[in-house]
Design a protein around this motif. Structure first.
Motif, PDB file in Angstrom:
ATOM      1  N   GLY A  56       0.824  -1.204   0.000  1.00 39.06           N
ATOM      2  CA  GLY A  56       0.000   0.000   0.000  1.00 39.06           C
ATOM      3  C   GLY A  56       0.857   1.252   0.000  1.00 39.06           C
ATOM      4  O   GLY A  56       2.086   1.198   0.131  1.00 39.06           O
ATOM      5  N   TRP A  57       0.213   2.406  -0.141  1.00 38.78           N
ATOM      6  CA  TRP A  57       0.919   3.681  -0.273  1.00 38.78           C
ATOM      7  C   TRP A  57       1.011   4.389   1.075  1.00 38.78           C
ATOM      8  O   TRP A  57      -0.011   4.712   1.682  1.00 38.78           O
ATOM      9  CB  TRP A  57       0.201   4.581  -1.289  1.00 38.78           C
ATOM     10  N   PRO A  58       2.229   4.653   1.559  1.00 38.05           N
ATOM     11  CA  PRO A  58       2.364   5.445   2.782  1.00 38.05           C
ATOM     12  C   PRO A  58       1.887   6.875   2.544  1.00 38.05           C
ATOM     13  O   PRO A  58       1.881   7.368   1.413  1.00 38.05           O
ATOM     14  CB  PRO A  58       3.871   5.421   3.059  1.00 38.05           C
ATOM     15  N   GLU A  59       1.523   7.536   3.618  1.00 37.76           N
ATOM     16  CA  GLU A  59       1.088   8.923   3.507  1.00 37.76           C
ATOM     17  C   GLU A  59       2.214   9.770   2.916  1.00 37.76           C
ATOM     18  O   GLU A  59       3.379   9.669   3.308  1.00 37.76           O
ATOM     19  CB  GLU A  59       0.690   9.462   4.877  1.00 37.76           C
ATOM     20  N   GLY A  60       1.868  10.573   1.948  1.00 37.86           N
ATOM     21  CA  GLY A  60       2.824  11.470   1.315  1.00 37.86           C
ATOM     22  C   GLY A  60       3.575  10.880   0.153  1.00 37.86           C
ATOM     23  O   GLY A  60       4.412  11.559  -0.451  1.00 37.86           O
ATOM     24  N   VAL A  61       3.309   9.623  -0.199  1.00 39.48           N
ATOM     25  CA  VAL A  61       4.018   8.963  -1.294  1.00 39.48           C
ATOM     26  C   VAL A  61       3.049   8.721  -2.442  1.00 39.48           C
ATOM     27  O   VAL A  61       1.935   8.220  -2.236  1.00 39.48           O
ATOM     28  CB  VAL A  61       4.640   7.625  -0.831  1.00 39.48           C
ATOM     29  N   VAL A  62       3.479   9.074  -3.656  1.00 37.73           N
ATOM     30  CA  VAL A  62       2.694   8.852  -4.863  1.00 37.73           C
ATOM     31  C   VAL A  62       3.616   8.282  -5.930  1.00 37.73           C
ATOM     32  O   VAL A  62       4.843   8.340  -5.804  1.00 37.73           O
ATOM     33  CB  VAL A  62       2.038  10.158  -5.367  1.00 37.73           C
ATOM     34  N   PRO A  63       3.076   7.715  -7.000  1.00 32.78           N
ATOM     35  CA  PRO A  63       3.947   7.225  -8.075  1.00 32.78           C
ATOM     36  C   PRO A  63       4.777   8.351  -8.691  1.00 32.78           C
ATOM     37  O   PRO A  63       4.424   9.533  -8.593  1.00 32.78           O
ATOM     38  CB  PRO A  63       2.949   6.648  -9.093  1.00 32.78           C
ATOM     39  N   GLN A  64       5.856   7.956  -9.350  1.00 29.26           N
ATOM     40  CA  GLN A  64       6.796   8.906  -9.933  1.00 29.26           C
ATOM     41  C   GLN A  64       6.589   9.012 -11.432  1.00 29.26           C
ATOM     42  O   GLN A  64       6.681   8.026 -12.155  1.00 29.26           O
ATOM     43  CB  GLN A  64       8.234   8.478  -9.626  1.00 29.26           C
ATOM     44  N   ALA A  65       6.343  10.239 -11.893  1.00 28.29           N
ATOM     45  CA  ALA A  65       6.178  10.523 -13.316  1.00 28.29           C
ATOM     46  C   ALA A  65       7.378  11.328 -13.809  1.00 28.29           C
ATOM     47  O   ALA A  65       8.159  11.846 -13.004  1.00 28.29           O
ATOM     48  CB  ALA A  65       4.884  11.310 -13.541  1.00 28.29           C
ATOM     49  N   PRO A  66       7.553  11.461 -15.130  1.00 30.92           N
ATOM     50  CA  PRO A  66       8.664  12.268 -15.632  1.00 30.92           C
ATOM     51  C   PRO A  66       8.564  13.720 -15.188  1.00 30.92           C
ATOM     52  O   PRO A  66       7.477  14.223 -14.850  1.00 30.92           O
ATOM     53  CB  PRO A  66       8.507  12.147 -17.160  1.00 30.92           C
ATOM     54  N   GLU A  67       9.678  14.405 -15.198  1.00 32.33           N
ATOM     55  CA  GLU A  67       9.715  15.815 -14.844  1.00 32.33           C
ATOM     56  C   GLU A  67       8.732  16.591 -15.722  1.00 32.33           C
ATOM     57  O   GLU A  67       8.627  16.359 -16.923  1.00 32.33           O
ATOM     58  CB  GLU A  67      11.124  16.364 -15.038  1.00 32.33           C
ATOM     59  N   GLY A  68       8.000  17.499 -15.091  1.00 32.21           N
ATOM     60  CA  GLY A  68       7.010  18.282 -15.818  1.00 32.21           C
ATOM     61  C   GLY A  68       5.605  17.731 -15.751  1.00 32.21           C
ATOM     62  O   GLY A  68       4.680  18.326 -16.310  1.00 32.21           O
ATOM     63  N   PHE A  69       5.430  16.591 -15.046  1.00 31.44           N
ATOM     64  CA  PHE A  69       4.103  16.005 -14.882  1.00 31.44           C
ATOM     65  C   PHE A  69       3.738  15.962 -13.401  1.00 31.44           C
ATOM     66  O   PHE A  69       4.601  15.856 -12.529  1.00 31.44           O
ATOM     67  CB  PHE A  69       4.062  14.583 -15.453  1.00 31.44           C
TER      68      PHE A  69
END
Length: 441
Positions: A56-69
């Motif tokens: 699961g996702w810890p608080e404050g963590v989201v997937p990583q997208a390329p710079e500018g997204f």
């Protein structure tokens, strides 16, 4: 309409949390139009099993997208969301679904026997063995902030629903055992009409239960994916009748025919914008080694046979399959583009020019992630660039961060789709979230 208090993921979206990373060009065995294939590894009695435990996702963590997204949670706290479908008015339908429950009175035995039982325990550890919600949920982001303030139960009481397609005023849903339809009017937030069956789909033990559908441009036909009953015909070829295939369904009559066969587990479907050809992503067979067999992205040719179970990547014979069938092997054609072995591609969405370069032309692919490989692979969304209707370069990672440094899974991507504003939606069935990836303003 219901209003829901945003979860921590939604609050992250409200403050415009950004996850920036450099686009990662992927390299390694099993990638590209002509991948080098190693010799098969016959393996041990039991297969290599290495799957990322669900975290699961810890608080404050989201997937990583390329710079500018920017990455936000369109909705969190869902129940195993597998597939997303965007309606013309911008509403998003989410299939909350898992494998079908055994039929009443049937023994709860996996199609692959003792080996399957062992795999069932592993899948439970990976968050893939929860009861199916059998529900489609509607999400609406009326104010355009990237967070759905409306969440409604759109349909329920379905049978492991997966693919969806709107044709005129009829919404078609692919259950694990059939295609059904209901009337739909723009703006509806729930459907009370009982679904009407259009046609049955091969089911039974349902080793690969997910069924996806896509409509033809003129709305006269649906194309439906049906995965195999086993890894390599382990339960006998009679159990594979009509499976490992894409069916064409005539909506006027409900009649259907096999459109393409020998596709072990096809899932995502898409019309390539320039050529208008049908493409799919396919999960290939397991237990031939870490780097066999490449999962793939391919155009789907009417009447073509892609090798399963007797051969892979064209006419490379799988000696485990008995009896051999050299006549069928001789007919097998190779797919168009390898994605690497055991990455488990499920979602497919073609870019339509609304994404900025270098993502304006190509295919976004949700990769659920490996279990039959020593080193984990997949667990990401990749982008394959296209030119002149064909793959034109190496895949790049578009959305990552689903695995932590300890090899545990915050989430696992499945379905992908472009929303009404051109942002990428990603169904995450372990993180129980629909992620939205958009160019930062």
């Amino acid at each position: 309409m219901k209003k829901h208090t945003p979860s921590f993921c939604m609050l992250l979206a409200l403050v415009g949390s950004m996850a920036a990373a450099s686009a990662q060009h992927l390299a390694g065995p099993g990638l590209g139009a002509n991948p080098q294939l190693p010799a098969p590894d016959k393996g041990a009695l039991l297969p290599t099993v290495n799957i990322a435990p669900a975290l699961g996702w810890p608080e404050g963590v989201v997937p990583q997208a390329p710079e500018g997204f920017k990455v936000t949670a369109l909705a969190a706290g869902l129940d195993h969301p597998r597939w997303v479908y965007v309606l013309p008015n911008g509403d998003v339908l989410v299939a909350e679904s898992n494998k079908p429950a055994p039929a009443e009175g049937a023994k709860n035995v996996h199609a692959d026997g003792l080996r399957g039982k062992a795999m069932g325990m592993v899948m439970k550890r990976a968050g893939a063995d929860t009861p199916s919600a059998n529900r489609i949920t509607l999400l609406r982001d009326a104010d355009g902030d990237g967070v759905a303030e409306t969440r409604e139960t759109f349909m329920q009481g379905l049978v492991s629903p997966f693919g969806m397609a709107l044709v005129g005023n009829q919404l078609y849903i692919a259950n694990a055992d059939s295609i059904v339809k209901v009337p739909y009017e723009s703006g509806q937030t729930s459907i009370s009409a009982a679904p009407a069956k259009v046609t049955d789909l091969p089911a039974g033990a349902n080793h690969h239960w997910t069924k996806n559908i896509i409509a033809s441009a003129d709305g006269s036909k649906l194309y439906a994916t049906v995965g195999s009953n086993s890894n390599i015909g382990d339960n006998g070829l009679a159990a594979e009748e009509g499976r490992a295939a894409i069916w064409e369904v005539d909506l006027a009559t409900g009649s259907k025919r096999l459109f393409a066969t020998g596709l072990r587990n096809p899932n995502g479907l898409g019309w390539e914008p320039e050529s208008q050809a049908l493409w799919t992503v396919v999960n290939e067979r397991d237990e031939l080694g870490n780097d066999l067999v490449p999962d793939y992205l391919t155009s789907v040719k009417d009447g073509a046979f892609y090798g399963w179970p007797w051969s892979y990547w064209g006419q490379n014979v799988d000696a485990r399959v008995k009896p051999a069938n050299p006549d069928m092997v001789a007919k097998a054609i190779a797919p168009d583009f390898g994605l690497g072995s055991h990455v488990a591609p499920l979602g497919l969405a073609f870019s339509d020019g609304r994404m900025p370069a270098p993502y304006a032309s190509g295919a976004f692919i949700g990769q659920h992630g490996s279990w039959n490989r020593k080193e984990l692979t997949g667990y990401n969304v990749v982008f394959v660039p296209f030119a002149a209707g064909r793959p034109s370069g190496a895949p790049v990672q578009f959305l990552g961060g689903f695995l932590n440094k300890d090899g545990k899974a915050h989430g696992r991507p499945v379905g992908v789709a472009l929303d009404a504003k051109g942002a990428l939606l990603v169904a995450d069935d372990v993180g129980n979230t629909i992620w939205r990836v958009v160019r930062a303003q």
